[in-house]
Motif scaffolding. Structure first.
Motif, PDB file in Angstrom:
ATOM      1  N   VAL A   1       5.457   3.399   2.670  1.00 37.44           N
ATOM      2  CA  VAL A   1       4.605   2.295   2.242  1.00 37.44           C
ATOM      3  C   VAL A   1       4.263   1.397   3.420  1.00 37.44           C
TER       4      VAL A   1
ATOM      5  N   SER B   1       8.059  -4.316 -10.366  1.00 43.68           N
ATOM      6  CA  SER B   1       6.903  -3.535 -10.809  1.00 43.68           C
ATOM      7  C   SER B   1       6.889  -3.415 -12.332  1.00 43.68           C
TER       8      SER B   1
ATOM      9  N   THR C   1       0.844  -1.192   0.000  1.00 45.94           N
ATOM     10  CA  THR C   1       0.000   0.000   0.000  1.00 45.94           C
ATOM     11  C   THR C   1       0.876   1.239   0.000  1.00 45.94           C
ATOM     12  N   LEU C   2       0.591   2.115  -0.934  1.00 46.33           N
ATOM     13  CA  LEU C   2       1.226   3.425  -1.004  1.00 46.33           C
ATOM     14  C   LEU C   2       0.123   4.431  -1.243  1.00 46.33           C
TER      15      LEU C   2
ATOM     16  N   HIS D   1       3.993   7.318  -7.805  1.00 47.86           N
ATOM     17  CA  HIS D   1       3.582   7.549  -6.417  1.00 47.86           C
ATOM     18  C   HIS D   1       4.755   7.357  -5.452  1.00 47.86           C
ATOM     19  N   LEU D   2       5.582   6.339  -5.697  1.00 50.46           N
ATOM     20  CA  LEU D   2       6.735   6.086  -4.822  1.00 50.46           C
ATOM     21  C   LEU D   2       7.750   7.222  -4.879  1.00 50.46           C
TER      22      LEU D   2
ATOM     23  N   GLN E   1      -3.439   3.283  -2.012  1.00 44.73           N
ATOM     24  CA  GLN E   1      -3.523   2.454  -3.203  1.00 44.73           C
ATOM     25  C   GLN E   1      -2.940   1.074  -2.907  1.00 44.73           C
TER      26      GLN E   1
ATOM     27  N   ALA F   1       3.696   1.216 -14.443  1.00 48.48           N
ATOM     28  CA  ALA F   1       2.779   1.296 -13.303  1.00 48.48           C
ATOM     29  C   ALA F   1       2.798   2.678 -12.653  1.00 48.48           C
ATOM     30  N   LYS F   2       1.618   3.179 -12.323  1.00 47.05           N
ATOM     31  CA  LYS F   2       1.495   4.449 -11.597  1.00 47.05           C
ATOM     32  C   LYS F   2       2.202   4.377 -10.249  1.00 47.05           C
ATOM     33  N   ARG F   3       2.329   3.172  -9.724  1.00 45.38           N
ATOM     34  CA  ARG F   3       2.984   2.955  -8.440  1.00 45.38           C
ATOM     35  C   ARG F   3       4.351   3.632  -8.395  1.00 45.38           C
TER      36      ARG F   3
ATOM     37  N   ASP G   1      -1.399   7.868  -3.433  1.00 41.06           N
ATOM     38  CA  ASP G   1      -1.267   8.630  -4.678  1.00 41.06           C
ATOM     39  C   ASP G   1      -1.150  10.122  -4.364  1.00 41.06           C
TER      40      ASP G   1
END
Length: 148
Positions: free
Chosen positions: A77, A61, A35-36, A70-71, A44, A65-67, A38
Motif C-alpha cells: 500500500v 475499515s 492506495t492499494l 484487495h489487501l 484504488q 469494503a472491497k479494500r 485491486d
C-alpha cells in the motif's frame, strides 16, 4: 504480521527537516489517502482517517469494503497526504497493511477517540454505532518514506 515485517522491526522517519514535516502530517492531519491495488492491478485510492503510533498507522475499515479483499490479495500500500501548497511538501509512505486482530474496536480505543471522537459523534451519533460500521482495524506498516 505482513510479509517482510519482522517482529520488533520499527519504521523511523529521517532526522531531517523533511522527516519533521512528515511527522507533522502523521500526527496532525485528519485525512490521508490510502492506495492499494485491486485484482486487475488498478490503483484504488481512498481518503481515510488514521492514527499514527510512531511506527505504524491504524485505519478502521468497513467490514464490507472491497479494500479488505484487495489487501488480502496484495498487502502493498501507499499512504500519502494532501500537499500544503501547490504540490510542495509531498509525503508518501509505502509499505504493507493487514487486518490487525489485536486492535480494539473504535469505541474502546481512547487515542482514536481523542482524535476523531467529535467527528464520530457528529456524524454517527455514537462511537459504538461508528464501530459497528467501521469494524475492521487495518494496520499499515511503512517501509519507506519519500517526498520533499
Amino acid at each position: 504480521m505482513p510479509r517482510g515485517i519482522l517482529p520488533g522491526m520499527t519504521f523511523a522517519l529521517p532526522d531531517t527537516e523533511f522527516g519533521a514535516r512528515a511527522a507533522r502530517h502523521l500526527t496532525d492531519d485528519v485525512v490521508a489517502w490510502l492506495t492499494l491495488v485491486d485484482a486487475s492491478g488498478t490503483p484504488q485510492p481512498a481518503p481515510v482517517w488514521f492514527l499514527w503510533d510512531g511506527s505504524s498507522a491504524l485505519v478502521y475499515s468497513m467490514g464490507t469494503a472491497k479494500r479488505l479483499e484487495h489487501l488480502r490479495a496484495n498487502p502493498r500500500v501507499a499512504l500519502h497526504f494532501d500537499s500544503e501548497d501547490a504540490a510542495a511538501h509531498v509525503v508518501v509512505l509505502t509499505g504493507e497493511a493487514a487486518v490487525d486482530e489485536d486492535t480494539p474496536p473504535v469505541h474502546e480505543n481512547p487515542e482514536y477517540l481523542a482524535k476523531y471522537g467529535e467527528r464520530i459523534t457528529g456524524g454517527w451519533g455514537s462511537a459504538e454505532k461508528f464501530a459497528s460500521i467501521y469494524s475492521v482495524p487495518v494496520r499499515i506498516h511503512p517501509k519507506r518514506v519519500r517526498g520533499h
